[in-house]
Scaffold this motif. Structure first.
Motif, PDB file in Angstrom:
ATOM      1  N   ASN A   1       0.740  -1.114   0.125  1.00  0.00           N
ATOM      2  CA  ASN A   1       0.022   0.156  -0.063  1.00  0.00           C
ATOM      3  C   ASN A   1       0.911   1.201  -0.119  1.00  0.00           C
ATOM      4  O   ASN A   1       0.586   2.231  -0.815  1.00  0.00           O
ATOM      5  CB  ASN A   1      -1.239   0.102   1.071  1.00  0.00           C
ATOM      6  N   LYS A   2       1.983   1.302   0.916  1.00  0.00           N
ATOM      7  CA  LYS A   2       2.942   2.335   0.704  1.00  0.00           C
ATOM      8  C   LYS A   2       3.431   2.766  -0.431  1.00  0.00           C
ATOM      9  O   LYS A   2       3.542   3.543  -0.977  1.00  0.00           O
ATOM     10  CB  LYS A   2       4.221   2.294   1.813  1.00  0.00           C
ATOM     11  N   MET A   3       3.957   1.506  -1.244  1.00  0.00           N
ATOM     12  CA  MET A   3       4.323   1.483  -2.505  1.00  0.00           C
ATOM     13  C   MET A   3       3.311   2.314  -3.490  1.00  0.00           C
ATOM     14  O   MET A   3       3.812   3.129  -4.314  1.00  0.00           O
ATOM     15  CB  MET A   3       4.873   0.220  -2.990  1.00  0.00           C
ATOM     16  N   LEU A   4       2.029   1.823  -3.497  1.00  0.00           N
ATOM     17  CA  LEU A   4       1.111   2.291  -4.170  1.00  0.00           C
ATOM     18  C   LEU A   4       0.718   3.840  -4.314  1.00  0.00           C
ATOM     19  O   LEU A   4       0.527   4.465  -4.935  1.00  0.00           O
ATOM     20  CB  LEU A   4      -0.141   1.527  -4.070  1.00  0.00           C
ATOM     21  N   THR A   5       0.862   4.066  -2.963  1.00  0.00           N
ATOM     22  CA  THR A   5      -0.024   5.589  -2.526  1.00  0.00           C
ATOM     23  C   THR A   5       1.099   6.535  -2.447  1.00  0.00           C
ATOM     24  O   THR A   5       0.971   7.608  -2.426  1.00  0.00           O
ATOM     25  CB  THR A   5      -0.573   5.412  -1.144  1.00  0.00           C
ATOM     26  N   THR A   6       2.595   6.088  -2.369  1.00  0.00           N
ATOM     27  CA  THR A   6       3.625   7.247  -2.560  1.00  0.00           C
ATOM     28  C   THR A   6       3.902   7.579  -4.017  1.00  0.00           C
ATOM     29  O   THR A   6       4.217   6.767  -4.734  1.00  0.00           O
ATOM     30  CB  THR A   6       4.807   6.533  -1.804  1.00  0.00           C
ATOM     31  N   PRO A   7       3.984   8.865  -4.035  1.00  0.00           N
ATOM     32  CA  PRO A   7       4.212   9.370  -5.415  1.00  0.00           C
ATOM     33  C   PRO A   7       5.823   8.904  -5.520  1.00  0.00           C
ATOM     34  O   PRO A   7       6.733   8.881  -4.884  1.00  0.00           O
ATOM     35  CB  PRO A   7       4.296  11.120  -5.435  1.00  0.00           C
ATOM     36  N   VAL A   8       6.097   8.220  -7.059  1.00  0.00           N
ATOM     37  CA  VAL A   8       7.170   7.762  -7.555  1.00  0.00           C
ATOM     38  C   VAL A   8       8.441   8.620  -7.084  1.00  0.00           C
ATOM     39  O   VAL A   8       9.436   8.269  -6.809  1.00  0.00           O
ATOM     40  CB  VAL A   8       7.282   7.432  -8.970  1.00  0.00           C
ATOM     41  N   ASP A   9       8.314  10.163  -7.346  1.00  0.00           N
ATOM     42  CA  ASP A   9       9.344  10.846  -6.879  1.00  0.00           C
ATOM     43  C   ASP A   9       9.804  10.832  -5.526  1.00  0.00           C
ATOM     44  O   ASP A   9      10.754  11.589  -5.201  1.00  0.00           O
ATOM     45  CB  ASP A   9       9.077  12.427  -7.902  1.00  0.00           C
ATOM     46  N   GLN A  10       8.647  10.439  -4.681  1.00  0.00           N
ATOM     47  CA  GLN A  10       8.993  10.625  -3.350  1.00  0.00           C
ATOM     48  C   GLN A  10       9.426   9.255  -2.575  1.00  0.00           C
ATOM     49  O   GLN A  10       9.667   9.044  -1.312  1.00  0.00           O
ATOM     50  CB  GLN A  10       7.874  11.004  -2.552  1.00  0.00           C
ATOM     51  N   LEU A  11       9.565   8.095  -3.416  1.00  0.00           N
ATOM     52  CA  LEU A  11      10.020   6.840  -2.927  1.00  0.00           C
ATOM     53  C   LEU A  11      11.373   6.935  -2.513  1.00  0.00           C
ATOM     54  O   LEU A  11      12.179   7.382  -3.181  1.00  0.00           O
ATOM     55  CB  LEU A  11       9.932   5.827  -3.871  1.00  0.00           C
ATOM     56  N   ASN A  12      11.896   6.533  -1.342  1.00  0.00           N
ATOM     57  CA  ASN A  12      13.100   6.260  -0.877  1.00  0.00           C
ATOM     58  C   ASN A  12      13.766   5.032  -0.914  1.00  0.00           C
ATOM     59  O   ASN A  12      13.115   4.031  -0.008  1.00  0.00           O
ATOM     60  CB  ASN A  12      13.117   6.938   0.534  1.00  0.00           C
ATOM     61  N   TYR A  13      14.398   4.615  -1.872  1.00  0.00           N
ATOM     62  CA  TYR A  13      15.218   3.378  -1.998  1.00  0.00           C
ATOM     63  C   TYR A  13      16.127   3.027  -0.843  1.00  0.00           C
ATOM     64  O   TYR A  13      17.034   4.042  -0.673  1.00  0.00           O
ATOM     65  CB  TYR A  13      15.499   3.058  -3.492  1.00  0.00           C
ATOM     66  N   CYS A  14      16.193   1.955  -0.286  1.00  0.00           N
ATOM     67  CA  CYS A  14      17.312   1.476   0.322  1.00  0.00           C
ATOM     68  C   CYS A  14      18.323   0.533  -0.130  1.00  0.00           C
ATOM     69  O   CYS A  14      19.345   0.220   0.308  1.00  0.00           O
ATOM     70  CB  CYS A  14      17.025   1.031   1.584  1.00  0.00           C
ATOM     71  N   GLY A  15      17.641  -0.125  -1.446  1.00  0.00           N
ATOM     72  CA  GLY A  15      18.464  -1.157  -2.126  1.00  0.00           C
ATOM     73  C   GLY A  15      17.963  -1.428  -3.616  1.00  0.00           C
ATOM     74  O   GLY A  15      16.780  -1.297  -3.602  1.00  0.00           O
ATOM     75  N   ILE A  16      18.872  -1.794  -4.282  1.00  0.00           N
ATOM     76  CA  ILE A  16      18.269  -2.236  -5.606  1.00  0.00           C
ATOM     77  C   ILE A  16      19.161  -3.463  -5.905  1.00  0.00           C
ATOM     78  O   ILE A  16      20.440  -3.381  -5.925  1.00  0.00           O
ATOM     79  CB  ILE A  16      18.271  -1.405  -6.701  1.00  0.00           C
ATOM     80  N   ALA A  17      18.514  -4.379  -6.644  1.00  0.00           N
ATOM     81  CA  ALA A  17      19.201  -5.819  -6.941  1.00  0.00           C
ATOM     82  C   ALA A  17      18.974  -5.954  -8.380  1.00  0.00           C
ATOM     83  O   ALA A  17      17.929  -5.633  -8.888  1.00  0.00           O
ATOM     84  CB  ALA A  17      18.726  -6.923  -6.421  1.00  0.00           C
ATOM     85  N   LEU A  18      20.010  -5.978  -9.056  1.00  0.00           N
ATOM     86  CA  LEU A  18      20.000  -6.377 -10.562  1.00  0.00           C
ATOM     87  C   LEU A  18      20.610  -7.614 -11.147  1.00  0.00           C
ATOM     88  O   LEU A  18      21.440  -8.031 -10.521  1.00  0.00           O
ATOM     89  CB  LEU A  18      20.851  -5.164 -11.271  1.00  0.00           C
ATOM     90  N   TYR A  19      19.857  -8.161 -11.879  1.00  0.00           N
ATOM     91  CA  TYR A  19      20.228  -9.515 -12.764  1.00  0.00           C
ATOM     92  C   TYR A  19      20.208  -9.234 -14.046  1.00  0.00           C
ATOM     93  O   TYR A  19      18.991  -9.049 -14.729  1.00  0.00           O
ATOM     94  CB  TYR A  19      19.255 -10.748 -12.366  1.00  0.00           C
ATOM     95  N   GLY A  20      21.203  -9.584 -14.771  1.00  0.00           N
ATOM     96  CA  GLY A  20      21.257  -9.404 -16.596  1.00  0.00           C
ATOM     97  C   GLY A  20      22.697  -9.315 -16.675  1.00  0.00           C
ATOM     98  O   GLY A  20      23.684 -10.088 -16.160  1.00  0.00           O
ATOM     99  N   THR A  21      22.917  -9.025 -17.933  1.00  0.00           N
ATOM    100  CA  THR A  21      24.194  -9.139 -18.552  1.00  0.00           C
ATOM    101  C   THR A  21      25.111  -8.053 -17.729  1.00  0.00           C
ATOM    102  O   THR A  21      24.794  -7.130 -17.412  1.00  0.00           O
ATOM    103  CB  THR A  21      24.341  -8.554 -19.971  1.00  0.00           C
ATOM    104  N   LYS A  22      26.619  -8.677 -17.949  1.00  0.00           N
ATOM    105  CA  LYS A  22      27.612  -7.768 -16.979  1.00  0.00           C
ATOM    106  C   LYS A  22      27.661  -6.514 -17.646  1.00  0.00           C
ATOM    107  O   LYS A  22      27.601  -5.491 -16.908  1.00  0.00           O
ATOM    108  CB  LYS A  22      28.913  -8.560 -17.020  1.00  0.00           C
ATOM    109  N   LYS A  23      27.517  -6.419 -18.776  1.00  0.00           N
ATOM    110  CA  LYS A  23      27.761  -5.244 -19.465  1.00  0.00           C
ATOM    111  C   LYS A  23      26.572  -4.176 -19.338  1.00  0.00           C
ATOM    112  O   LYS A  23      26.864  -3.172 -18.974  1.00  0.00           O
ATOM    113  CB  LYS A  23      27.834  -5.439 -20.998  1.00  0.00           C
ATOM    114  N   LEU A  24      25.473  -4.747 -19.219  1.00  0.00           N
ATOM    115  CA  LEU A  24      24.227  -3.752 -18.820  1.00  0.00           C
ATOM    116  C   LEU A  24      24.521  -3.366 -17.469  1.00  0.00           C
ATOM    117  O   LEU A  24      24.136  -2.146 -17.161  1.00  0.00           O
ATOM    118  CB  LEU A  24      22.778  -4.328 -19.451  1.00  0.00           C
ATOM    119  N   ILE A  25      24.723  -4.364 -16.708  1.00  0.00           N
ATOM    120  CA  ILE A  25      24.749  -3.811 -15.203  1.00  0.00           C
ATOM    121  C   ILE A  25      25.730  -2.858 -14.776  1.00  0.00           C
ATOM    122  O   ILE A  25      25.527  -2.123 -14.063  1.00  0.00           O
ATOM    123  CB  ILE A  25      24.764  -5.006 -14.203  1.00  0.00           C
ATOM    124  N   ASN A  26      27.040  -3.216 -15.477  1.00  0.00           N
ATOM    125  CA  ASN A  26      28.110  -2.152 -15.238  1.00  0.00           C
ATOM    126  C   ASN A  26      27.857  -0.952 -15.684  1.00  0.00           C
ATOM    127  O   ASN A  26      28.381   0.092 -15.197  1.00  0.00           O
ATOM    128  CB  ASN A  26      29.382  -2.871 -15.913  1.00  0.00           C
TER     129      ASN A  26
END
Length: 124
Positions: free
Chosen positions: A89-114
């Motif tokens: 609900n917090k994700m849904l109701t918080t404007p995207v520009d006000q989301l505070n990220y504490c982490g992001i995980a990525l999976y894909g090609t090394k070139k794109l992640i880099n």
């Protein structure tokens, strides 16, 4: 962030990537006594550091590349919510520009992640 919150963030993000890509978990194995051990990831998982504003900037830049990358993000609402429904609900109701990220995980090609993480240092 406090060390416990960093560890929790890394755990949550790793579990979520593992759910999306079970092929990154190796086969179960046995030790020299024949005792079983569960398989672990076959890939290195570097934990990088960055500021909250930088994470937000990276997250927005990743959006057009999501067909090529698996992106799992975690917002700081995990500190204030007690259930998954409250977090959602917090994700849904918080404007995207006000989301505070504490982490992001990525999976894909090394070139794109880099492309998005190459200038981030390792957390030590």
């Amino acid at each position: 962030m406090p060390i416990g919150f960093i560890a929790n963030t890394a755990s949550v993000l790793s579990l979520s990537i593992g759910k999306q890509h079970p092929e990154i978990i190796g086969q179960d194995m046995v030790d020299s006594n024949g005792s079983p051990h569960q398989g672990i990831t076959v890939l290195p998982i570097p934990i990088l550091k960055g500021t909250a504003p930088l994470l937000h900037e990276i997250r927005e830049k990743l959006r057009p590349h999501e067909p090529e990358l698996t992106v799992v993000d975690l917002i700081t609402a995990t500190r204030t919510t007690q259930t998954y429904a409250q977090y959602s609900n917090k994700m849904l109701t918080t404007p995207v520009d006000q989301l505070n990220y504490c982490g992001i995980a990525l999976y894909g090609t090394k070139k794109l992640i880099n492309k998005f993480t190459g200038n981030l240092g390792l957390l030590r």
